[in-house]
Design a protein around this motif. Structure first.
Motif: not given
Length: 421
Positions: A193-198, A210-220, A353-364
């Protein structure tokens, strides 16, 4: 190859030290079938000799735990700090990566003695409670060192496969096993169903930075194939001219394909009308029912377009895997080959996956050299999920991200299709 004798047994029990014992023993088990000549092989800059993997994973414990936090610790050989540093600039100078295969000295016995020296020092320091680090921080670093070594266990066998592939004898690393008999199954699809997931690590247990921080993502809403793409499907792509049909390919991928004359996955060849492949069990006919492996991101993307679908994003993959048990064909099974049939989300092959290896929001990244582990690689690489037949199962969790450049093929890399709902 011989094992060192007279090792000190751990005097202090802890989950981290138990993991340390298991991981260090597993690495030696992986090296046991190798000759001293095998231990020095390096076939390309991306790969490293088995001997170097054994030494570098040992250097990690020495550099980040023993040297800074065990008073009175004396290195086995100060020169090893240069020879076995990989890419940690803040840890000091490094031997040239492409020339690791030229290190005939130290020999295998010296490397094994080095491993024993580090293990004894770590255990002895723990038995005296002599480390200056707080115990929880010390255990965290030991655990990180163990997971780092697990990554190198996978690299050890895949680097070795690449090196052995240049030997006309096509030697088997492990005893060949009878090929499982299994017919190819139709692809099924799960609708989500997608929707707002963490996504991202939830803080329970080990994870890389690189696996954090946990954050919300909207999926169709989307659909995900219930198995990886098979060799049989890949052969159909090849026979339909997939490698010669430029519109299927990204521009950069097409240029790489042309430059390298790609017309099939890595380690495949045609013989007497049959496709063959080289594996860690030696050469064997390609099994149409097994997941395709050793394909680049460019090839995976072109196949998905040919099939009328696409690659999943890493968020889509993680959301689908969040409630699935971690079951599959991992390093511990000993086969080191993807299974035919209908593998699930986990094991057998890493999935582009089609996702580039980039930092999650708030990554330090962490401070110091240890912060170089992942953060500085967050450019021009693509994320894969799910683990492979060469991945230790203890590495797996829904949030785990591995990453490679889109042209690379020597790892156990495959794909799973996705589609919009």
């Amino acid at each position: 190859m011989t094992y060192p004798e007279g090792r000190t047994k751990p005097l202090t029990a802890s989950p981290a030290l138990n993991l340390f014992d298991e991981v260090r023993a597993q690495t030696l088990d992986l090296a046991a079938p190798l000759t001293d000549e095998d231990m020095g092989l390096q076939s390309m800059e991306d790969a490293s000799p088995p001997k170097w993997h054994l030494a570098h994973t040992t250097w990690f414990f020495e550099e980040f735990i023993l040297k800074p936090s065990l008073p009175g610790y004396r290195p086995k050989d100060d020169r090893f700090a240069v020879l076995f540093n990989s890419y940690y600039v803040q840890a000091g100078p490094r031997h040239t990566r492409s020339r690791r295969g030229l290190l005939s000295r130290p020999g295998v016995p010296e490397v094994m003695d080095y491993r024993a020296h580090i293990e004894d020092a770590l255990r002895e320091g723990l038995s005296r409670d002599a480390f200056t680090l707080e115990r929880h921080r010390l255990e965290d670093l030991i655990t990180l060192g163990c997971h780092h070594e697990m990554q190198h266990q996978e690299l050890l066998v895949t680097d070795l496969l690449h090196a052995f592939s240049y030997n006309p004898l096509l030697p088997a690393y492990i005893e060949p096993r009878p090929a499982p008999v299994s017919g190819a199954e139709e692809t099924g699809w799960s609708t989500l169903d997608g929707g707002l997931v963490e996504i991202g690590h939830d803080g329970n247990g080990f994870a890389y930075d690189c696996e954090g921080p946990r954050h919300k993502v909207w999926l169709e809403p989307y659909r995900l194939a219930d198995r990886p793409v098979t060799n049989g499907e890949w052969i159909a792509f090849m026979e339909d001219g997939g490698y010669d049909t430029q519109p299927l390919w990204l521009m950069e991928g097409w240029a790489v394909r042309e430059k390298n004359n790609w017309d099939s996955p890595l380690y495949w060849w045609r013989q007497d009308g049959t496709w063959w492949t080289y594996t860690l069990q030696g050469k064997r006919p390609v099994d149409p029912a097994a997941p395709v492996v050793h394909v680049s991101y460019y090839e995976a993307d072109a196949f998905a377009r040919w099939a009328g679908h696409r690659l999943p994003t890493e968020a889509e993959w993680e959301a689908a895997a969040a409630t699935k048990p971690i079951e599959g064909n991992f390093l511990e099974s000993g086969s080191l080959m993807p299974r035919p049939g209908k593998p699930g989300l986990w094991g057998d092959v890493w999935q582009w996956t089609s996702s580039a290896f980039s930092p999650y929001p708030g990554f330090t990244p962490p401070e110091g050299a240890i912060g170089e582990y992942n953060g500085k690689f967050m450019v021009n690489q693509m994320v894969l999920r799910g683990g492979s037949c060469a991945t230790p199962k203890a590495q797996m969790r829904p949030s785990y991200r591995t990453f490679f450049y889109p042209h690379q093929r020597w790892q156990m890399l495959g794909l799973r299709l996705a589609a919009d709902k």
